[in-house]
Design a protein around this motif. Structure first.
Motif, PDB file in Angstrom:
ATOM      1  N   GLU A   6     -28.132  -9.978 -34.355  1.00 46.84           N
ATOM      2  CA  GLU A   6     -28.437  -8.997 -33.304  1.00 46.84           C
ATOM      3  C   GLU A   6     -27.578  -8.037 -33.211  1.00 46.84           C
ATOM      4  OE1 GLU A   6     -31.571 -10.500 -30.124  1.00 46.84           O
ATOM      5  OE2 GLU A   6     -29.857 -11.898 -30.347  1.00 46.84           O
ATOM      6  N   ARG A   7     -27.903  -6.666 -32.940  1.00 46.58           N
ATOM      7  CA  ARG A   7     -27.047  -5.555 -32.404  1.00 46.58           C
ATOM      8  C   ARG A   7     -27.492  -5.182 -30.957  1.00 46.58           C
ATOM      9  NH1 ARG A   7     -24.340  -1.948 -35.808  1.00 46.58           N
ATOM     10  NH2 ARG A   7     -24.882  -0.422 -34.776  1.00 46.58           N
ATOM     11  N   LEU A   8     -26.643  -4.414 -30.265  1.00 48.68           N
ATOM     12  CA  LEU A   8     -27.080  -3.890 -28.913  1.00 48.68           C
ATOM     13  C   LEU A   8     -27.992  -3.057 -29.031  1.00 48.68           C
ATOM     14  CD1 LEU A   8     -23.156  -3.638 -27.686  1.00 48.68           C
ATOM     15  CD2 LEU A   8     -24.820  -5.134 -26.651  1.00 48.68           C
ATOM     16  N   PRO A  10     -29.949   0.323 -28.990  1.00 49.72           N
ATOM     17  CA  PRO A  10     -29.623   1.433 -29.240  1.00 49.72           C
ATOM     18  C   PRO A  10     -29.366   2.370 -28.088  1.00 49.72           C
ATOM     19  CG  PRO A  10     -31.559   1.473 -29.923  1.00 49.72           C
ATOM     20  CD  PRO A  10     -31.360   0.048 -29.465  1.00 49.72           C
ATOM     21  N   ASP A  13     -24.871   2.393 -23.888  1.00 47.56           N
ATOM     22  CA  ASP A  13     -23.185   2.778 -24.465  1.00 47.56           C
ATOM     23  C   ASP A  13     -22.538   1.606 -24.119  1.00 47.56           C
ATOM     24  OD1 ASP A  13     -20.932   3.912 -24.941  1.00 47.56           O
ATOM     25  OD2 ASP A  13     -21.312   5.972 -24.126  1.00 47.56           O
ATOM     26  N   ALA A  38     -17.709  -2.751 -33.983  1.00 44.28           N
ATOM     27  CA  ALA A  38     -18.801  -1.696 -34.449  1.00 44.28           C
ATOM     28  C   ALA A  38     -20.099  -2.313 -34.981  1.00 44.28           C
ATOM     29  CB  ALA A  38     -18.013  -0.909 -35.426  1.00 44.28           C
ATOM     30  N   ARG A  40     -21.843  -4.834 -34.227  1.00 41.82           N
ATOM     31  CA  ARG A  40     -22.574  -5.366 -33.325  1.00 41.82           C
ATOM     32  C   ARG A  40     -23.134  -4.344 -32.305  1.00 41.82           C
ATOM     33  NH1 ARG A  40     -19.656  -8.684 -35.784  1.00 41.82           N
ATOM     34  NH2 ARG A  40     -20.061 -10.939 -35.755  1.00 41.82           N
ATOM     35  N   GLY A  41     -22.836  -3.069 -32.665  1.00 44.66           N
ATOM     36  CA  GLY A  41     -23.243  -1.769 -32.041  1.00 44.66           C
ATOM     37  C   GLY A  41     -22.684  -1.449 -30.858  1.00 44.66           C
ATOM     38  N   ARG A  43     -20.042   0.935 -28.852  1.00 43.82           N
ATOM     39  CA  ARG A  43     -19.575   2.322 -29.215  1.00 43.82           C
ATOM     40  C   ARG A  43     -18.145   2.650 -28.838  1.00 43.82           C
ATOM     41  NH1 ARG A  43     -24.600   5.927 -26.945  1.00 43.82           N
ATOM     42  NH2 ARG A  43     -26.333   4.457 -27.822  1.00 43.82           N
ATOM     43  N   ASP A 281     -20.975 -12.001 -30.006  1.00 38.72           N
ATOM     44  CA  ASP A 281     -22.470 -12.087 -30.148  1.00 38.72           C
ATOM     45  C   ASP A 281     -23.132 -12.744 -29.166  1.00 38.72           C
ATOM     46  OD1 ASP A 281     -22.342 -11.327 -32.867  1.00 38.72           O
ATOM     47  OD2 ASP A 281     -21.830 -13.526 -33.725  1.00 38.72           O
ATOM     48  N   VAL A 284     -24.169  -9.692 -26.882  1.00 36.59           N
ATOM     49  CA  VAL A 284     -25.135  -8.938 -27.446  1.00 36.59           C
ATOM     50  C   VAL A 284     -26.335  -9.623 -27.035  1.00 36.59           C
ATOM     51  CG1 VAL A 284     -26.301  -8.203 -29.355  1.00 36.59           C
ATOM     52  CG2 VAL A 284     -23.957  -7.999 -29.176  1.00 36.59           C
ATOM     53  N   ARG A 288     -28.918  -8.061 -24.395  1.00 37.80           N
ATOM     54  CA  ARG A 288     -30.438  -7.709 -25.022  1.00 37.80           C
ATOM     55  C   ARG A 288     -31.603  -8.307 -24.085  1.00 37.80           C
ATOM     56  NH1 ARG A 288     -31.312  -5.009 -29.589  1.00 37.80           N
ATOM     57  NH2 ARG A 288     -33.396  -5.788 -29.666  1.00 37.80           N
TER      58      ARG A 288
END
Length: 315
Positions: A6-8, A10, A13, A38, A40-41, A43, A281, A284, A288
């Motif tokens: 998973e990523r954060l 979008p 920030d 980076a 994992r999203g 910024r 992880d 995140v 989420r």
């Protein structure tokens, strides 16, 4: 590195403190640590305190920019350079130290300077004198205005009573910011400290909202966000539903990673985790979950579903 599940979201920030994964920005492992952040999203990456005059800002900026990241430095004070001091020379040295950190932020390409610019870090022997509080606010407000002219927002962190006697709650932070006389001074709340000082975390966030620029997510035991006394996902949901649109941070500390001086200063003598990548992880997933349960997240999910073409429909 294993695949990232998973990523954060979008729309958020989020910054990750470098010490979650690595003790020293000069380490040979810095590139892989920044890669993990980076991927994992995240910024931004928050630095531990560094010497503004000795730090290789240009080199670190290149490392970050190659990965779509921006560094956020941290300002602080010392016994010989303290804006809350009654000694004019010590106070002037404190202001000069803050100005150097504003310069470092600019050199890093950052529009934000975090930290504790208002006085000494550490447990004080007594409550802060009112005069010290006023001196500090006036000096920090002056530098915040100067920083704004350079495109940098000064954001001061609210710490618990064992780490400062000057600013411990959202109410105090708002009063301090107003006393500074600067419309540009911003507030940094941290759920680790809030869990000590605030009886209502959601209420504290609403109190600071007009000046809140950085909401850092840290657990009571300094480890994984999913395990501890703070319901971090609920904090994320509540802040978003209250209208918070600022930046976020993830912070955790372990004796397995921190260098000894930092361990002693922060009282990090246990190992709540050993693998910083696994901790990110976990962070995140928690963020989420909070985002998905918020009005903002639910709206984003509805829009996403509406944009998916149905079977038999041309894309």
């Amino acid at each position: 590195m294993s695949a990232v599940a998973e990523r954060l979201p979008p729309g958020l920030d989020v910054a990750c403190h470098l010490n979650v994964l690595l003790a020293d920005p000069g380490s040979d492992l810095i590139a892989s640590a920044l890669d993990a952040i980076a991927a994992r999203g995240f910024r931004r990456v928050v630095l531990a305190p560094v010497d503004a005059d000795a730090f290789d800002a240009a080199g670190f900026r290149r490392l970050c920019e190659a990965r779509g990241l921006t560094a956020i430095p941290i300002a602080g004070q010392s016994p010989g350079a303290d804006v809350s001091s009654s000694d004019p020379q010590v106070r002037a040295a404190g202001i000069a130290a803050l100005r150097r950190m504003v310069g470092l932020a600019a050199a890093l390409g950052s529009d934000q300077l975090n930290g504790v610019p208002y006085g000494l870090f550490g447990r004080a022997p007594s409550a802060a004198p009112v005069d010290a509080w006023r001196r500090s606010a006036a000096a920090v407000g002056e530098v915040a205005d100067e920083a704004h002219e350079r495109g940098v927002a000064m954001v001061f962190e609210v710490l618990n009573r064992y780490e400062t006697a000057l600013v411990n709650t959202a109410d105090q932070a708002m009063a301090y910011a107003e006393a500074s006389g600067s419309p540009h001074l911003r507030i940094h709340l941290d759920t680790f400290h809030m869990a000590v000082e605030e009886d209502d975390l959601a209420g504290a966030i609403r109190t600071a909202l007009p000046r809140l620029a950085f909401l850092e997510l840290g657990q009571s035991g300094r480890g994984a966000l999913s395990r501890g006394a703070v319901d971090v996902a609920d904090v994320v949901r509540g802040a978003l539903d209250a209208g918070y649109e600022g930046r976020w941070g993830v912070e955790a500390f372990t004796a397995a990673i921190l260098p000894e001086p930092a361990r002693d200063a922060l009282a990090i003598w246990r190992e709540p985790y050993r693998d910083g990548v696994h901790l990110t992880d976990d962070a995140v997933r928690v963020i989420r979950a909070g985002w998905a349960s918020s009005t903002v997240g639910r709206r984003a999910a509805r829009l996403s579903r509406a944009q998916v073409p149905t079977v038999g429909t041309a894309p």
